[in-house]
Write a protein that holds these residues in place. Structure first.
Motif, PDB file in Angstrom:
ATOM      1  N   LYS A 181       0.817  -1.218   0.000  1.00 42.50           N
ATOM      2  CA  LYS A 181       0.000   0.000   0.000  1.00 42.50           C
ATOM      3  C   LYS A 181       0.848   1.265   0.000  1.00 42.50           C
ATOM      4  N   SER A 182       1.856   1.351   0.855  1.00 40.44           N
ATOM      5  CA  SER A 182       2.678   2.565   0.901  1.00 40.44           C
ATOM      6  C   SER A 182       3.999   2.282   1.605  1.00 40.44           C
ATOM      7  N   LEU A 183       4.937   3.168   1.382  1.00 40.54           N
ATOM      8  CA  LEU A 183       6.236   3.120   2.060  1.00 40.54           C
ATOM      9  C   LEU A 183       6.150   4.015   3.282  1.00 40.54           C
ATOM     10  N   ARG A 200      11.266  10.247   1.351  1.00 38.73           N
ATOM     11  CA  ARG A 200      10.349   9.404   0.594  1.00 38.73           C
ATOM     12  C   ARG A 200       9.467  10.264  -0.301  1.00 38.73           C
ATOM     13  N   PHE A 201       9.303   9.848  -1.553  1.00 42.35           N
ATOM     14  CA  PHE A 201       8.484  10.550  -2.519  1.00 42.35           C
ATOM     15  C   PHE A 201       7.349   9.641  -2.971  1.00 42.35           C
ATOM     16  N   THR A 202       6.288  10.248  -3.474  1.00 41.94           N
ATOM     17  CA  THR A 202       5.186   9.451  -4.013  1.00 41.94           C
ATOM     18  C   THR A 202       5.493   8.952  -5.421  1.00 41.94           C
ATOM     19  N   GLY A 235       9.142  10.883   9.698  1.00 38.52           N
ATOM     20  CA  GLY A 235       9.666  11.078   8.350  1.00 38.52           C
ATOM     21  C   GLY A 235       8.655  11.828   7.520  1.00 38.52           C
ATOM     22  N   ILE A 236       9.096  12.460   6.463  1.00 36.36           N
ATOM     23  CA  ILE A 236       8.227  13.256   5.617  1.00 36.36           C
ATOM     24  C   ILE A 236       8.187  12.656   4.226  1.00 36.36           C
TER      25      ILE A 236
END
Length: 219
Positions: free
Chosen positions: A78-80, A100-102, A209-210
């Motif tokens: 689903k996501s990192l 982290r980037f999308t 984290g962002i």
């Protein structure tokens, strides 16, 4: 170049073990229908509250930036949620969060540190100006639509909420011997409240984290 990395394996529970809780209330319910709605609710819980997490340790390889994440228990990624670089492979000697980037950043230089996850291809891309050590990632996941088992977390930690959501779905089906739309609606509202509460707990426990969005930033 792409290399395969195996996610940590976790315990699972067969869907039939969840059926026992509702067998008395829904004695004529076909197993296929029960499993359909159980999986539907389990997927909803995972999507809304990021309840299911998996860890993976990625050894850096020369010239490799793309890592295929092999999921042993049939989950959908689903996501990192978190990604840290451990230069020596030893967490005690320090580690640093990788931005982290999308999706892929618009500009990549020799100094770029970035990572993004393609959940459909199950490929994690890591851009680092230096190699060595390992990366330790946490990803959120959900059961697949045709799963025969659920992660043990559903049985050990989220069982009451999962059964409540499944019971609500079944009670709101029209034209069935057990139909009770009013009670099903009340249970559904309580289920939603509990999932929201679980989501808050997950967010609080999430490693800091962002995530960099293409048009801004979001936690």
């Amino acid at each position: 170049m792409k290399t395969v990395v195996q996610l940590d394996r976790y315990k699972t529970v067969p869907l039939s073990r969840f059926r026992e809780e509702l067998a008395f209330e829904f004695p004529t319910l076909p197993s296929e229908m029960f499993e359909h709605y159980l999986l539907r609710v389990a997927r909803d819980m995972a999507a809304q509250a990021q309840l299911i997490r998996r860890r993976v340790t990625i050894p850096f390889s020369p010239c490799v930036t793309r890592y295929y994440l092999a999921v042993p228990d049939g989950l959908e990624l689903k996501s990192l949620m978190s990604l840290r670089h451990v230069p020596t492979g030893n967490e005690e000697n320090g580690s640093k969060e990788i931005p982290r980037f999308t999706s892929a950043p618009e500009r990549i230089t020799a100094f770029t540190r970035a990572a993004w996850l393609d959940v459909y291809e199950k490929v994690l891309t890591i851009i680092m100006p230096q190699a060595g050590g390992v990366c330790k990632a946490i990803v959120s996941a959900m059961p697949s639509r045709d799963a025969c088992e659920l992660p043990a977390e559903y049985y050990d930690s989220y069982f009451p909420t999962l059964i409540m959501g499944t019971r609500a779905q079944l009670l709101m089906l029209t034209g069935r011997p057990w139909t009770n739309v009013r009670m099903g609606g009340e249970l559904h509202n309580e289920y939603r409240r509990q999932v929201a509460d679980l989501g808050v707990v997950t967010l609080r426990n999430k490693e800091a984290g962002i995530i960099r969005m293409r048009h801004g930033r979001a936690m």
